[in-house]
Design a protein around this motif. Structure first.
Motif, PDB file in Angstrom:
ATOM      1  N   UNK A   1       0.990  -1.271   0.274  1.00 55.15           N
ATOM      2  CA  UNK A   1       0.016   0.022   0.000  1.00 55.15           C
ATOM      3  C   UNK A   1       0.877   1.300   0.126  1.00 55.15           C
ATOM      4  N   UNK A   2       1.990   0.905   0.357  1.00 49.49           N
ATOM      5  CA  UNK A   2       3.003   2.264   0.451  1.00 49.49           C
ATOM      6  C   UNK A   2       3.957   2.211  -0.584  1.00 49.49           C
ATOM      7  N   UNK A   3       3.458   1.451  -1.630  1.00 55.10           N
ATOM      8  CA  UNK A   3       4.057   1.539  -3.088  1.00 55.10           C
ATOM      9  C   UNK A   3       5.311   0.662  -3.191  1.00 55.10           C
ATOM     10  N   UNK A   4       5.821  -0.230  -1.998  1.00 52.64           N
ATOM     11  CA  UNK A   4       7.031  -0.987  -2.155  1.00 52.64           C
ATOM     12  C   UNK A   4       6.367  -2.277  -3.034  1.00 52.64           C
ATOM     13  N   UNK A   5       7.416  -2.989  -3.787  1.00 50.00           N
ATOM     14  CA  UNK A   5       7.068  -4.042  -4.566  1.00 50.00           C
ATOM     15  C   UNK A   5       7.685  -5.310  -3.670  1.00 50.00           C
ATOM     16  N   UNK A   6       6.822  -6.027  -3.707  1.00 51.06           N
ATOM     17  CA  UNK A   6       7.305  -7.463  -3.298  1.00 51.06           C
ATOM     18  C   UNK A   6       7.515  -8.651  -4.090  1.00 51.06           C
ATOM     19  N   UNK A   7       8.669  -9.296  -3.699  1.00 46.05           N
ATOM     20  CA  UNK A   7       8.745 -10.650  -4.475  1.00 46.05           C
ATOM     21  C   UNK A   7       8.815 -11.802  -3.401  1.00 46.05           C
ATOM     22  N   UNK A   8       7.977 -12.726  -3.619  1.00 44.02           N
ATOM     23  CA  UNK A   8       7.746 -13.819  -2.309  1.00 44.02           C
ATOM     24  C   UNK A   8       8.149 -14.911  -2.931  1.00 44.02           C
ATOM     25  N   UNK A   9       9.300 -15.542  -2.391  1.00 46.26           N
ATOM     26  CA  UNK A   9       9.447 -16.987  -2.724  1.00 46.26           C
ATOM     27  C   UNK A   9       8.917 -17.867  -1.616  1.00 46.26           C
ATOM     28  N   UNK A  10       8.006 -18.790  -1.949  1.00 46.79           N
ATOM     29  CA  UNK A  10       7.671 -19.887  -1.060  1.00 46.79           C
ATOM     30  C   UNK A  10       7.453 -21.040  -1.400  1.00 46.79           C
ATOM     31  N   UNK A  11       7.830 -22.293  -0.865  1.00 46.63           N
ATOM     32  CA  UNK A  11       7.424 -23.547  -1.127  1.00 46.63           C
ATOM     33  C   UNK A  11       5.843 -23.848  -0.886  1.00 46.63           C
ATOM     34  N   UNK A  12       5.418 -23.094  -0.213  1.00 43.13           N
ATOM     35  CA  UNK A  12       4.087 -23.473   0.465  1.00 43.13           C
ATOM     36  C   UNK A  12       2.988 -22.874  -0.662  1.00 43.13           C
ATOM     37  N   UNK A  13       2.548 -23.621  -1.330  1.00 42.90           N
ATOM     38  CA  UNK A  13       1.537 -22.975  -2.626  1.00 42.90           C
ATOM     39  C   UNK A  13       0.290 -22.505  -1.868  1.00 42.90           C
ATOM     40  N   UNK A  14      -0.476 -22.710  -0.618  1.00 40.98           N
ATOM     41  CA  UNK A  14      -1.502 -21.859  -0.071  1.00 40.98           C
ATOM     42  C   UNK A  14      -0.899 -20.496   0.110  1.00 40.98           C
ATOM     43  N   UNK A  15       0.244 -20.486   0.710  1.00 36.19           N
ATOM     44  CA  UNK A  15       0.908 -19.174   0.891  1.00 36.19           C
ATOM     45  C   UNK A  15       0.762 -18.323  -0.495  1.00 36.19           C
ATOM     46  N   UNK A  16       1.554 -18.890  -1.439  1.00 36.61           N
ATOM     47  CA  UNK A  16       1.464 -18.304  -2.696  1.00 36.61           C
ATOM     48  C   UNK A  16       0.399 -17.701  -3.283  1.00 36.61           C
ATOM     49  N   UNK A  17      -0.855 -18.625  -3.177  1.00 38.40           N
ATOM     50  CA  UNK A  17      -2.156 -18.355  -3.893  1.00 38.40           C
ATOM     51  C   UNK A  17      -2.834 -17.251  -2.791  1.00 38.40           C
ATOM     52  N   UNK A  18      -2.459 -17.396  -1.452  1.00 41.59           N
ATOM     53  CA  UNK A  18      -2.879 -16.539  -0.604  1.00 41.59           C
ATOM     54  C   UNK A  18      -2.816 -15.208  -0.447  1.00 41.59           C
ATOM     55  N   UNK A  19      -1.528 -14.641  -1.004  1.00 44.01           N
ATOM     56  CA  UNK A  19      -1.273 -13.364  -0.920  1.00 44.01           C
ATOM     57  C   UNK A  19      -0.726 -12.858  -2.222  1.00 44.01           C
ATOM     58  N   UNK A  20      -0.281 -13.565  -3.140  1.00 44.80           N
ATOM     59  CA  UNK A  20       0.247 -12.904  -4.305  1.00 44.80           C
ATOM     60  C   UNK A  20      -0.708 -12.412  -5.273  1.00 44.80           C
ATOM     61  N   UNK A  21      -0.364 -11.465  -6.053  1.00 43.04           N
ATOM     62  CA  UNK A  21      -1.117 -10.754  -7.359  1.00 43.04           C
ATOM     63  C   UNK A  21      -0.792 -11.588  -8.694  1.00 43.04           C
ATOM     64  N   UNK A  22       0.233 -12.154  -8.739  1.00 44.62           N
ATOM     65  CA  UNK A  22       0.693 -12.433  -9.648  1.00 44.62           C
ATOM     66  C   UNK A  22       1.874 -13.996  -9.613  1.00 44.62           C
TER      67      UNK A  22
END
Length: 507
Positions: free
Chosen positions: A452-473
């Motif tokens: 929300x403060x315009x920081x961009x996040x790259x999230x590496x995760x082995x937990x697919x529920x986590x990837x699907x739960x918070x990623x935009x792409x």
């Protein structure tokens, strides 16, 4: 009902802090009791009391094992009774063979000479018990983490173990390795070995447990049959409140492209003939959460280490930030342009254990707190205090060594360190591995505050529920190749896995 173990009214203090407050638990022979609780709740402390790491007299209360009151002074005392603990951080000597590790400190000798033939025979029997088909002469360092975990269990079984304590045993394991370990624990139960199992992975807890015990803030909240508890029940007992949704998605605006990564190639650190990343290209938008998914060994971490300038092998590629070409040769170069990366292995690459919590947090931003080589201690202390409050780092004070914090709070401290440099791009590599559901929720909330403060996040995760739960792409990687670039709308775990394992490349 015959109990193998009773721990009655255990209280343990560290100075004025009461880590365990009158806790009582019990365990029957041939049963599995799982201990659940947030980081810092007291689970590991309770097990250290049980195993003699904290000796009798250092705590209040009584331990009864096989009907007798015991007063262990060290871990050797409890091992002689048949109580063994396997810590999250393995204690094997990687330069020695499996055989040498199994009998380290308890070598078999005949007339003063080591009996390697008998130890080899006994080693093969122990390895068969844990379903590990390798030679006893194999060097432990040549084994995968999952296999090393099995060697640890084999070592415990060599001591005629009656009660096995497993502290976060599957945190570093793949799904297939986890399945092997869980099946082994079930087999040990069938053979009469009892187990106390500590894990933040509630699916495992439900699958493997006969009983589930929840501890919160050093207090025993309750113990119930596993079949009578849902995952939501466990979470509610752990955090003291009902959590309607583990992934607190919040609407946020996604802006223009801020980062372009083109044609990145990287080769193995030890063998430059083996490719780890193959011609990878992607874009990242302002205020976007970009998930990076793939099986272990897919090249996810290597790709992001190249971007951050920390990859130790040979690599090449082109990077553009807001249209300007970057020349990143080190992590300092990356930090200077506003790119920060929280590493996967917080023990090895994140924290500096002997330094204080505050020193760990301010480490990357020391240039901000002084001039001409002189630190402004007041400014630094205020910034540290603000960071601790913002990320809700649970610590008695910021002067204690960070190694004394729970894993979740160490992770928050590392996050605080890199947020202190005010990055525009933050790479998070397995940010919630080995931490409890409450701490995960807080980290997810923080991620949404950052975008929300315009920081961009790259999230590496082995937990697919986590990837699907918070990623935009979601970028999907497999064997060093980006196989998919998928908008997270109606995306499922099956779609991601199919993409990873398919022959072509999905757009």
């Amino acid at each position: 009902m015959t109990y193998l173990l009773k721990m009655n009214n255990i209280t343990k203090c560290f100075g004025p802090v009461k880590a365990l407050d009158d806790i009582s638990i019990s365990l029957e022979k041939g049963k599995i009791l799982s201990l659940c609780g947030e980081n810092g709740s007291g689970k590991s402390t309770l097990m250290k009391v049980l195993c003699g790491i904290y000796p009798h007299g250092d705590y209040e209360g009584e331990i009864i094992f096989e009907g007798k009151s015991i007063q262990p002074q060290n871990i050797t005392d409890t091992e002689s009774l048949g109580i063994a603990i396997i810590h999250q951080e393995l204690t094997l000597v990687k330069e020695l063979s499996i055989l040498e590790n199994l009998f380290l400190g308890s070598e078999i000798s005949k007339h003063g000479v080591l009996d390697y033939e008998l130890m080899h025979y006994e080693s093969k029997i122990l390895l068969q018990k844990v379903n590990l088909s390798v030679s006893p002469e194999t060097k432990v360092g040549d084994l995968g983490v999952g296999q090393q975990q099995l060697v640890e269990i084999a070592k415990a079984m060599s001591k005629n173990t009656k009660l096995l304590v497993l502290d976060e045993p599957t945190a570093p394991l793949t799904e297939s390795e986890t399945e092997i370990l869980l099946n082994l624990v079930k087999e040990l139960r069938e053979s009469g070995v009892s187990c106390i199992y500590i894990s933040h992975k509630l699916g495992e807890v439900k699958e493997i447990s006969d009983y589930i015990c929840v501890i919160r803030d050093g207090v025993h909240i309750g113990t119930r049959p596993a079949e009578d508890m849902t995952t939501d029940d466990i979470i509610t007992m752990m955090v003291g409140r009902e959590m309607k949704q583990l992934f607190p998605r919040e609407p946020h605006d996604i802006g223009d492209v801020v980062l372009k990564v083109e044609n990145v190639c990287a080769w193995d650190k030890s063998n430059s003939a083996i490719p780890k990343v193959k011609n990878a290209s992607f874009e990242l938008h302002r205020g976007e959460i970009l998930g990076v998914s793939g099986l272990v060994g897919a090249g996810r971490t290597e790709l992001m280490e190249c971007l951050y300038g920390s990859y130790l092998g040979r690599y090449q590629g082109n990077y553009y930030l807001n249209g300007k070409t970057l020349n990143i040769l080190s992590s300092k170069d990356a930090l200077d342009v506003g790119i920060a990366m929280v590493p996967e292995d917080r023990k090895r690459n994140g924290i500096i254990p002997i330094m204080s919590v505050g020193e760990n947090i301010s480490l990357a931003a020391l240039d901000e707190f002084g001039s001409s080589g002189v630190l402004n201690d007041t400014l630094e202390a205020n910034s540290i205090a603000n960071s601790v409050n913002q990320l809700k780092v649970k610590t008695p004070n910021t002067e204690i060594a960070i190694k004394n914090l729970s894993g979740g709070n160490q992770q928050k401290a590392i996050l605080a360190r890199f947020l202190m440099v005010n990055p525009s791009i933050l790479i998070l590599d397995e940010p919630t591995r080995g931490i409890d559901v409450g701490a995960k929720y807080e980290i997810y909330k923080l991620i949404f505050q950052l975008v929300k403060n315009d920081i961009s996040i790259i999230l590496i995760s082995s937990e697919l529920p986590e990837v699907l739960g918070i990623s935009d792409r979601v970028l999907v990687m497999h064997e060093g190749v980006i196989k998919g670039n998928l908008i997270n709308e109606n995306l499922t775990q099956e779609i991601i896995m199919d993409c990873a394992l398919s022959e072509g490349v999905a757009a």
